[in-house]
Scaffold this active site. Structure first.
Site, PDB file in Angstrom:
ATOM      1  N   CYS A  59       0.783  -1.236   0.000  1.00 29.76           N
ATOM      2  CA  CYS A  59       0.000   0.000   0.000  1.00 29.76           C
ATOM      3  C   CYS A  59       0.816   1.289   0.000  1.00 29.76           C
ATOM      4  O   CYS A  59       0.357   2.318  -0.500  1.00 29.76           O
ATOM      5  CB  CYS A  59      -0.919   0.032   1.227  1.00 29.76           C
ATOM      6  SG  CYS A  59      -1.756  -1.533   1.605  1.00 29.76           S
ATOM      7  N   CYS A  62       1.451   3.973  -3.002  1.00 32.22           N
ATOM      8  CA  CYS A  62       0.419   4.915  -3.450  1.00 32.22           C
ATOM      9  C   CYS A  62      -0.113   5.789  -2.319  1.00 32.22           C
ATOM     10  O   CYS A  62      -0.505   6.933  -2.552  1.00 32.22           O
ATOM     11  CB  CYS A  62      -0.746   4.171  -4.096  1.00 32.22           C
ATOM     12  SG  CYS A  62      -0.352   3.463  -5.713  1.00 32.22           S
ATOM     13  N   HIS A  63      -0.160   5.242  -1.100  1.00 33.06           N
ATOM     14  CA  HIS A  63      -0.819   5.947  -0.006  1.00 33.06           C
ATOM     15  C   HIS A  63       0.151   6.611   0.968  1.00 33.06           C
ATOM     16  O   HIS A  63      -0.291   7.271   1.908  1.00 33.06           O
ATOM     17  CB  HIS A  63      -1.743   4.998   0.756  1.00 33.06           C
ATOM     18  CG  HIS A  63      -2.856   4.456  -0.077  1.00 33.06           C
ATOM     19  ND1 HIS A  63      -3.973   5.196  -0.394  1.00 33.06           N
ATOM     20  CD2 HIS A  63      -3.011   3.247  -0.693  1.00 33.06           C
ATOM     21  CE1 HIS A  63      -4.790   4.453  -1.150  1.00 33.06           C
ATOM     22  NE2 HIS A  63      -4.222   3.280  -1.350  1.00 33.06           N
ATOM     23  N   MET A 108      -6.567   1.222  -8.072  1.00 34.98           N
ATOM     24  CA  MET A 108      -6.203   0.344  -6.967  1.00 34.98           C
ATOM     25  C   MET A 108      -6.598  -1.076  -7.331  1.00 34.98           C
ATOM     26  O   MET A 108      -7.747  -1.344  -7.699  1.00 34.98           O
ATOM     27  CB  MET A 108      -6.916   0.773  -5.687  1.00 34.98           C
ATOM     28  CG  MET A 108      -6.675  -0.171  -4.516  1.00 34.98           C
ATOM     29  SD  MET A 108      -7.448   0.421  -3.004  1.00 34.98           S
ATOM     30  CE  MET A 108      -7.453  -1.079  -2.025  1.00 34.98           C
ATOM     31  N   HIS A 346       6.315  10.288 -10.404  1.00 35.56           N
ATOM     32  CA  HIS A 346       6.447   8.836 -10.268  1.00 35.56           C
ATOM     33  C   HIS A 346       7.580   8.330 -11.160  1.00 35.56           C
ATOM     34  O   HIS A 346       8.731   8.615 -10.905  1.00 35.56           O
ATOM     35  CB  HIS A 346       5.109   8.169 -10.595  1.00 35.56           C
ATOM     36  CG  HIS A 346       5.000   6.769 -10.102  1.00 35.56           C
ATOM     37  ND1 HIS A 346       5.108   6.445  -8.766  1.00 35.56           N
ATOM     38  CD2 HIS A 346       4.794   5.608 -10.754  1.00 35.56           C
ATOM     39  CE1 HIS A 346       4.973   5.140  -8.611  1.00 35.56           C
ATOM     40  NE2 HIS A 346       4.793   4.603  -9.808  1.00 35.56           N
ATOM     41  N   HIS A 388       1.295   5.962 -16.404  1.00 35.03           N
ATOM     42  CA  HIS A 388       2.265   5.069 -15.755  1.00 35.03           C
ATOM     43  C   HIS A 388       3.141   4.464 -16.844  1.00 35.03           C
ATOM     44  O   HIS A 388       2.848   3.391 -17.372  1.00 35.03           O
ATOM     45  CB  HIS A 388       1.556   3.972 -14.965  1.00 35.03           C
ATOM     46  CG  HIS A 388       2.481   3.245 -14.012  1.00 35.03           C
ATOM     47  ND1 HIS A 388       3.454   2.373 -14.440  1.00 35.03           N
ATOM     48  CD2 HIS A 388       2.587   3.291 -12.661  1.00 35.03           C
ATOM     49  CE1 HIS A 388       4.104   1.894 -13.394  1.00 35.03           C
ATOM     50  NE2 HIS A 388       3.598   2.439 -12.296  1.00 35.03           N
TER      51      HIS A 388
END
Length: 552
Positions: A59, A62-63, A108, A346, A388
């Site tokens: 996780c 992304c978080h 997600m 990213h 991405h």
């Protein structure tokens, strides 16, 4: 749902406590109360440790390491001041379970069938209590973790074999915490090495001799390919959580320095590339590039690339949207130029000239273009939902020189013209892959190929996440959709060419019959399937020659 209905009228109070039981163990708890219901969420010390491991593995990317949010929303019990996103307590256990099991259309993945039911249940509670505090980790801690296993003087001065190191493949077996080295000519397994937890990427030294891995546990592992069997010669832990590492490639600095990009804590560390001895640490916290210039404490280093034209690394600081150009000529006191761009940075890669760096600001749905020799922002390009690209890929046709990105949030490939003239730094073409929705993680081509390969790894549809699409680079039309071969199942992810550019290696993971499938790039036929007990959910693959020379 009952929890949401109750919480809509609730007055939520939080208590975060550590209660000792008779065995001396601690119990983290959050209590939520309202006029109708009182419920408690408790997580033991042992569960907190396990939950933290799962969170960093699945996780945090992304978080955020501290659950403050980045590409994904924050995951704190109560919404932070000024946030329009609800706290996890507002969703409750059943609501969180639904999100974890089924994923979201925004990118997600669904974790049902990947995480165990017990782990999912634990995470529904873990996410409803405050995140554990992250202890300090700086120069002293890095130095104390340094392990020089084989000193430079004891290493061979030339290869102890006759193999073609340029065509070696490093293959990540992420969940097993291992890296396999495979001879790309003979397809033989040469070694399976225990590395860091959840390895994210591999990078090679400028000479191609050394392969460096970095794991989500912050551990860097240095592998020597000159030995008869590839051998780990040094290790160091640069932080608690990381996803990026790179070496110096500029002429005169080959194989001298290595840079580590930390997620937790947020910093860059420069090390000796021959030994992994730490030389300096620089925190990356700072003001955001946009909005009210808020100060970001957890400003994580996402991707790093090494310039071939200048003695610099490009380090992309995710939460701030700042692109750092780090001059390593003085590694103990690096000169750093910060270029404001867009959030949240990213992955990215070079254009065909190696002078311009293109990086996804995926939460902003943009691609940022940086002129590296002149250290300036060139353009911010709107593409699609959550681009991405991995490192992206470069192709050439009648539209010009094109750099390509896929998208997590929608079924779209965007082609950006990079050569001078009309339309430079604009999206000149958009095409779609098979089916609906996003989920693409990587695109790949090669200067000697007429094909562009695309995966759909995070698409929730099993019929799409198990295939790769192949496009004609001249027409940009879909040429073939390749399903998993017979005897192979799982999600297809990360394509990599061999040195010659006539083979494409694709990983299949998260299935019962994981494998590395090798395709003939010209015929698109399966050439060989690599399977065995040692092939444990392979993900990224990195050809030594292509990685060293930034060929994509």
């Amino acid at each position: 749902m009952k929890n949401l209905k109750l919480l809509a009228i609730a007055i939520i109070t939080l208590t975060f406590s550590c209660k000792s039981d008779k065995k001396g163990e601690s119990d983290y708890s959050v209590t939520k109360s309202d006029s109708e219901d009182i419920a408690a969420v408790r997580v033991s010390d042992e569960e907190m440790k396990r939950g933290s491991e799962i969170y960093f593995d699945r996780c945090a990317g992304c978080h955020g390491s501290s659950r403050l949010g980045a590409t994904g929303t924050h995951l704190l019990p109560v919404r932070p001041e000024g946030s329009d996103k609800p706290g996890t307590l507002e969703f409750g256990t059943e609501g969180l379970k639904a999100f974890i099991e089924n994923g979201t259309p925004g990118g997600m993945p669904e974790w049902k069938g990947i995480m165990t039911e017990q782990d999912i249940e634990l995470m529904t509670r873990f996410l409803q209590v405050d995140p554990p505090e992250i202890p300090e980790y700086g120069m002293n801690e890095i130095a104390n973790s340094w392990n020089l296993i084989v000193p430079v003087i004891d290493r061979p001065t030339k290869p102890e074999h006759n193999r073609n190191i340029d065509n070696y493949f490093g293959v990540i077996m992420r969940d097993a915490g291992k890296v396999a080295i495979i001879d790309g000519d003979t397809k033989e397994k040469l070694a399976v090495l225990k590395t860091g937890f959840a390895v994210h990427i591999l990078r090679t030294s400028a000479s191609g001799r050394y392969i460096y891995s970095v794991g989500r546990d912050g551990r860097i592992t240095m592998i020597d390919t000159y030995t008869k069997i590839p051998t780990i010669v040094a290790e160091v832990k640069g932080g608690f959580d990381a996803r990026s590492v790179e070496v110096s490639k500029y002429k005169g600095y080959e194989d001298k320095y290595l840079v580590f990009g930390g997620y937790s804590p947020s910093h860059i560390a420069i090390l000796d590339a021959q030994t992994l001895e730490p030389l300096s640490v620089t925190p990356t916290s700072g003001n955001a590039a946009d909005g009210d210039k808020e100060f970001i404490e957890e400003a994580r280093v996402a991707s790093i690339v090494a310039s071939h034209t200048d003695p610099v690394w490009i380090c992309n600081v995710k939460e701030t949207g700042m692109v750092w150009i780090v001059d390593y000529t003085d590694p103990k006191n690096p000169n750093i130029t910060q270029i404001p761009s867009a959030r949240f940075l990213h992955d990215g890669g070079w254009d065909s000239t190696g002078k311009y760096f293109l990086v996804a600001a995926n939460a902003s749905n943009k691609i940022v273009v940086i002129d590296v020799p002149n250290k300036k922002l060139v353009k911010i390009i709107e593409t699609g939902i959550k681009p991405h690209p991995g490192r992206g890929t470069n192709i050439k046709n009648d539209l010009g020189n094109l750099w390509v990105t896929s998208h997590l949030g929608e079924n779209k490939l965007s082609f950006i013209k990079t050569n001078p003239g009309e339309g430079q730094w604009t999206v000149v073409k958009e095409v779609k892959a098979t089916g609906n929705g996003g989920g693409a993680l990587f695109v790949k081509s090669h200067p000697k190929s007429k094909h562009l390969w695309v995966d759909r790894t995070l698409n929730p549809n099993a019929e799409l996440n198990s295939v790769v699409d192949v496009f004609d680079t001249n027409t940009l039309e879909l040429k073939a959709t390749l399903p998993a071969p017979e005897g192979v199942d799982g999600r297809a992810v990360h394509m990599e060419y061999n040195k010659a550019g006539n083979e494409v290696w694709v990983s299949y993971f998260m299935g019962q019959k994981s494998a590395i499938v090798i395709y003939n790039d010209k015929t698109l036929k399966v050439k060989q399937i690599i399977q065995g007990d040692w092939v444990e959910n392979p993900t990224g693959k990195f050809n030594v020659y292509n990685t060293t020379n930034d060929i994509y």
